[in-house]
Write an enzyme that holds these catalytic residues in place. Structure first.
Site, PDB file in Angstrom:
ATOM      1  N   CYS A   1      48.423  35.317 -13.724  1.00  0.00           N
ATOM      2  CA  CYS A   1      48.970  36.575 -14.246  1.00  0.00           C
ATOM      3  C   CYS A   1      50.139  36.360 -15.211  1.00  0.00           C
ATOM      4  CB  CYS A   1      49.404  37.506 -13.129  1.00  0.00           C
ATOM      5  SG  CYS A   1      48.475  37.360 -11.610  1.00  0.00           S
TER       6      CYS A   1
ATOM      7  N   ARG B   1      48.053  26.370  -4.694  1.00  0.00           N
ATOM      8  CA  ARG B   1      48.864  27.101  -3.707  1.00  0.00           C
ATOM      9  C   ARG B   1      49.034  26.198  -2.497  1.00  0.00           C
ATOM     10  NH1 ARG B   1      46.311  33.259  -4.088  1.00  0.00           N
ATOM     11  NH2 ARG B   1      46.470  33.338  -6.358  1.00  0.00           N
TER      12      ARG B   1
ATOM     13  N   GLN C   1      39.969  30.428 -10.481  1.00  0.00           N
ATOM     14  CA  GLN C   1      39.470  31.798 -10.412  1.00  0.00           C
ATOM     15  C   GLN C   1      38.821  32.174 -11.735  1.00  0.00           C
ATOM     16  OE1 GLN C   1      43.329  33.692  -9.316  1.00  0.00           O
ATOM     17  NE2 GLN C   1      42.068  34.737  -7.819  1.00  0.00           N
TER      18      GLN C   1
ATOM     19  N   ASP D   1      39.568  34.562 -13.530  1.00  0.00           N
ATOM     20  CA  ASP D   1      40.701  35.473 -13.475  1.00  0.00           C
ATOM     21  C   ASP D   1      40.820  36.242 -14.785  1.00  0.00           C
ATOM     22  OD1 ASP D   1      42.836  36.581 -12.264  1.00  0.00           O
ATOM     23  OD2 ASP D   1      44.152  34.837 -12.432  1.00  0.00           O
TER      24      ASP D   1
ATOM     25  N   HIS E   1      42.921  39.528 -16.830  1.00  0.00           N
ATOM     26  CA  HIS E   1      43.922  40.581 -16.865  1.00  0.00           C
ATOM     27  C   HIS E   1      43.638  41.509 -18.023  1.00  0.00           C
ATOM     28  CE1 HIS E   1      45.768  37.540 -14.307  1.00  0.00           C
ATOM     29  NE2 HIS E   1      46.215  38.585 -13.657  1.00  0.00           N
TER      30      HIS E   1
ATOM     31  N   LYS F   1      44.760  48.148  -4.824  1.00  0.00           N
ATOM     32  CA  LYS F   1      43.600  47.394  -5.310  1.00  0.00           C
ATOM     33  C   LYS F   1      42.302  47.885  -4.692  1.00  0.00           C
ATOM     34  CE  LYS F   1      44.242  43.768  -1.855  1.00  0.00           C
ATOM     35  NZ  LYS F   1      44.154  42.349  -1.542  1.00  0.00           N
TER      36      LYS F   1
ATOM     37  N   HIS G   1      44.445  43.519 -12.756  1.00  0.00           N
ATOM     38  CA  HIS G   1      44.042  42.163 -12.389  1.00  0.00           C
ATOM     39  C   HIS G   1      42.613  42.250 -11.891  1.00  0.00           C
ATOM     40  CE1 HIS G   1      48.391  40.852 -11.849  1.00  0.00           C
ATOM     41  NE2 HIS G   1      48.481  42.165 -11.822  1.00  0.00           N
TER      42      HIS G   1
END
Length: 648
Positions: free
Chosen positions: A337, A366, A384, A386, A388, A467, A513
């Site tokens: 992000c 992580r 991911q 991922d 945005h 979400k 997201h």
RNA sequence: GCUGACGUAGCUCAAUUGGCAGAGCACCUGAUUUGUAAUCAGGAGGUUGCGAGUUCGAUUCUCGCCGUCAGCUCCA
């Protein structure tokens, strides 16, 4: 004291007026003795209570029989008490914690000096059979706090719970034979109702789920009304073991782990083919409406301070020592992000170009607790898909619809069915209530507009916004949370994101997201288990194995292999000095979708004897070109495997 | 991180009460040239996760560390 009268409305519309405090059993009996026999519990306005409990409220009155799914939770909760009864008989010193029913069964927590062994479990199970046979009624009693404290004087955990109860609350206890528990109920009428059950496992669990408190011993178990259901459940568990991605990952040579890199997978050549096929699919899907970018993996802490992760999330980040500052003030990114926000803020944006959608597949790190790691589903390094999205507030509904269609059709390609959940603000969060109000109401409105069913999860949102989560069910009915659409009004503030509006003034965009696969690692784990390793042709690490019957036909087989590979088909030649049977067996074991056999007949005719995974001796003799066309077409259209292919 | 269990050849597993560590598959060599799920024979392969301790002697008992698993906690 005058007794109040309450009115119960039966499903057929008839009413019963009874004095408040009448046990439910009396009302059920008044409807019919047969019904009383079949009754497990009742529901008043949807609230389940047992037959022993006094009725205190008017409302719609439904008698729950075995056929009502809600009755199963009652049975299982009683199962937990019966378990505790058995444990107390064999281990009288055990202190009792809680024993609720859960999704697939029940558990009970005990505080003991010596943990339970598998042999203990067997003994408990045998004892439970006895307790059930002794047919103790579950007797309900309502007690004062003082009485309760006397009753549970030897059970410190119960006393702790008791102390939390308000003075005006009804405190009830349930007794089955020798065992008394502080409990709200509901319960089945007596212990003999528990017939088909199984103790499954034992594990530590923190008292009250608090890692600062003592560790209790939890026994997991399950129970069903019918033997068939119990057997089916146990079969499902063994099926899950058979499909375990960790086992199949080894068997199919897809990935492995080394102790020196806990939580980070090594992908084999075969696993990498699978990964690339999947990533290629995501890229293809996103090539029009999305912009793929690559961003750094390592950042200075100032970025995380700006995003708010430094405060809340630092423990989970891999910090890196900066040589010059001498501080651990650099970190591997745990999510994409902030880098996307930074990237967006680096340019001027017109309202006309919104929404813009950045996607990145970079590896993320992580620092999960060592005990939390598990195969590919909980790792420390993952990627991911991922995305945005930066958009105007008026675009939210349209965008949510767009993203949902995208996600759901993506799952469809794999034959996965998703369940939707809407999660609202958590207790620990950033941003004003005003922002949260707007975020929740606009996301919810967008969700409602799609007309799809969803489950509401209060307080389950991300710390920066509400979400929509997508739970995918695999082929044996297990749910996995993977995809997500998260609305974020906070990041635009923190990163001072802007676009220029029609009015030539600066405006704040909204961020969404989005992830579809969750992480590739986890998604691949799900796919492995979903397909039991028998992937569709387009995903298969190896699509075709070419098998010459004998050395004489190896040149033709080599030629065919080259031809297949030239058009991008993942084909391998197996011309080893082994019998055809042996090589077929190995190709089947590796779940190769196609085996192309070449003998004298095929070599002369320019054909292949094609054997399909899981279809046994059945063969299809076709020309090389026709076979190529078939594999390419199945790859292009991403045909799902024929049912049964994964049962081999 | 916490509780418990586990860690033996590349893989799946054996090894009485502490006494020279074994098998199948895979791998290598040779024979065999195979028509749709395991051809035969031979060979090689292990400081029993790592490090201490107890013992004449440790895969076995004790402790520490690493990893894995079932959960808890957390979560993509």
């Amino acid at each position: 004291m005058a007794t109040e009268t309450i009115q119960l409305v039966l499903p057929n519309g008839a009413t019963r007026d009874v004095p408040a405090g009448t046990p439910a059993r009396d009302v059920v009996a008044s409807i019919g003795p047969g019904l009383l026999k079949a009754a497990i519990a009742v529901a008043v306005d949807g609230e389940v209570q047992d037959l022993a409990t006094p009725l205190r409220k008017s409302g719609a009155f439904v008698v729950l029989k075995e056929s009502d799914p809600r009755s199963l939770a009652v049975l299982r909760h009683s199962g937990a008490h019966i378990l505790a009864t058995a444990v107390r008989r064999l281990r009288p010193e055990a202190n009792i914690g809680f024993g609720p029913s859960i999704d697939d069964g029940f558990y009970y927590d005990f505080e003991v000096d010596k943990p339970f062994t598998p042999e203990d479990l067997e003994a408990f199970e045998a004892e439970m059979v006895k307790v059930a046979a002794e047919k103790y009624p579950f007797e309900r009693a309502e007690v004062s706090k003082a009485e309760g404290e006397k009753l549970f004087v030897d059970d410190p955990l119960k006393l702790e719970r008791l102390a939390e109860l308000g003075d005006d609350e009804v405190i009830s206890t349930y007794t089955d034979g020798p065992f008394v528990d502080l409990c709200r109920g509901p319960h089945v009428p007596d212990t003999s109702y528990l017939r088909h059950f199984k103790l499954l496992s034992t594990a530590g669990a923190y008292w009250r789920g608090d890692e600062r408190r003592q560790m209790l011993q939890r026994i997991y178990a399950t129970a069903f009304w019918k033997k068939d259901d119990l057997d089916a459940h146990l079969h499902r568990l063994s099926e899950a073991r058979r499909r375990d991605h960790r086992v199949l990952g080894k068997q199919l040579d897809l990935f492995h782990f080394f102790p020196v890199a806990p939580g980070a997978a090594f992908w084999t050549e075969r696993g990498t083919h699978l990964w690339n096929a999947l990533e290629g699919f995501v890229r293809e899907r996103q090539q029009d409406a999305f912009s793929e970018i690559r961003t750094p993996l390592l950042y200075n802490k100032t970025l995380w301070e700006q995003s708010g992760h430094w405060g809340k999330y630092r423990e989970n980040m891999f910090l890196v020592l900066d040589k010059e500052s001498g501080e651990h003030d650099m970190s591997l990114k745990p999510m994409n992000c902030p880098s996307h926000h930074l990237y967006f803020a680096a340019h001027k944006h017109s309202y006309r170009e919104l929404p813009v959608r950045y996607v990145t597949f970079d590896p993320l790190h992580r620092n999960e607790l060592s005990g939390a790691l598990s195969g590919l589903t909980r790792v420390r390094q993952f990627s991911q898909d991922d995305c945005h999205v930066y958009l105007r507030e008026d675009q939210i509904a349209g965008e949510v619809q767009f993203l949902m269609d995208f996600i759901l059709s993506y799952y469809e390609t794999f034959g996965l069915v998703a369940k939707l959940k809407f999660a609202t603000r958590p207790p620990e969060r950033i941003g004003s209530d005003d922002l949260w109000d707007r975020a929740e109401s606009s996301l919810r409105a967008a969700l409602d507009q799609t007309g799809r069913e969803y489950e509401l999860k209060e307080g389950d949102g991300a710390f920066y916004g509400p979400k929509i989560d997508f739970d995918v069910l695999d082929s044996i009915g297990r749910a996995w949370q993977i995809g997500t659409i998260q609305l974020d009004y906070n990041a635009p503030e923190r990163f001072d994101l802007e676009y220029t509006g029609e009015d030539n003034a600066a405006h704040r965009p909204v961020v969404i997201h989005r992830a579809v696969s969750g992480s590739f690692e986890r998604f691949i784990a799900i796919l492995i288990e979903h397909f039991a390793g028998a992937f569709p042709v387009w995903l298969s690490p190896e699509q075709v194995r070419v098998l010459p019957i004998a050395d004489d036909f190896a040149p033709q087989a080599r030629e065919v292999t080259a031809k297949l590979r030239a058009v991008g088909i993942r084909a391998h030649l197996d011309s080893r000095n082994e019998t055809l049977n042996y090589r077929i067996r190995e190709a089947e074991t590796m779940k190769t979708p196609y085996m192309a056999v070449i003998g004298k007949r095929e070599a002369e005719a320019g054909t292949l004897a094609v054997r399909e995974r899981g279809q046994g001796k059945k063969q299809d003799v076709i020309s090389v070109d026709a076979f190529i066309a078939r594999v390419l077409e199945e790859t292009r259209t991403r045909v799902l495997p024929t049912p049964g292919a994964s049962d081999a």
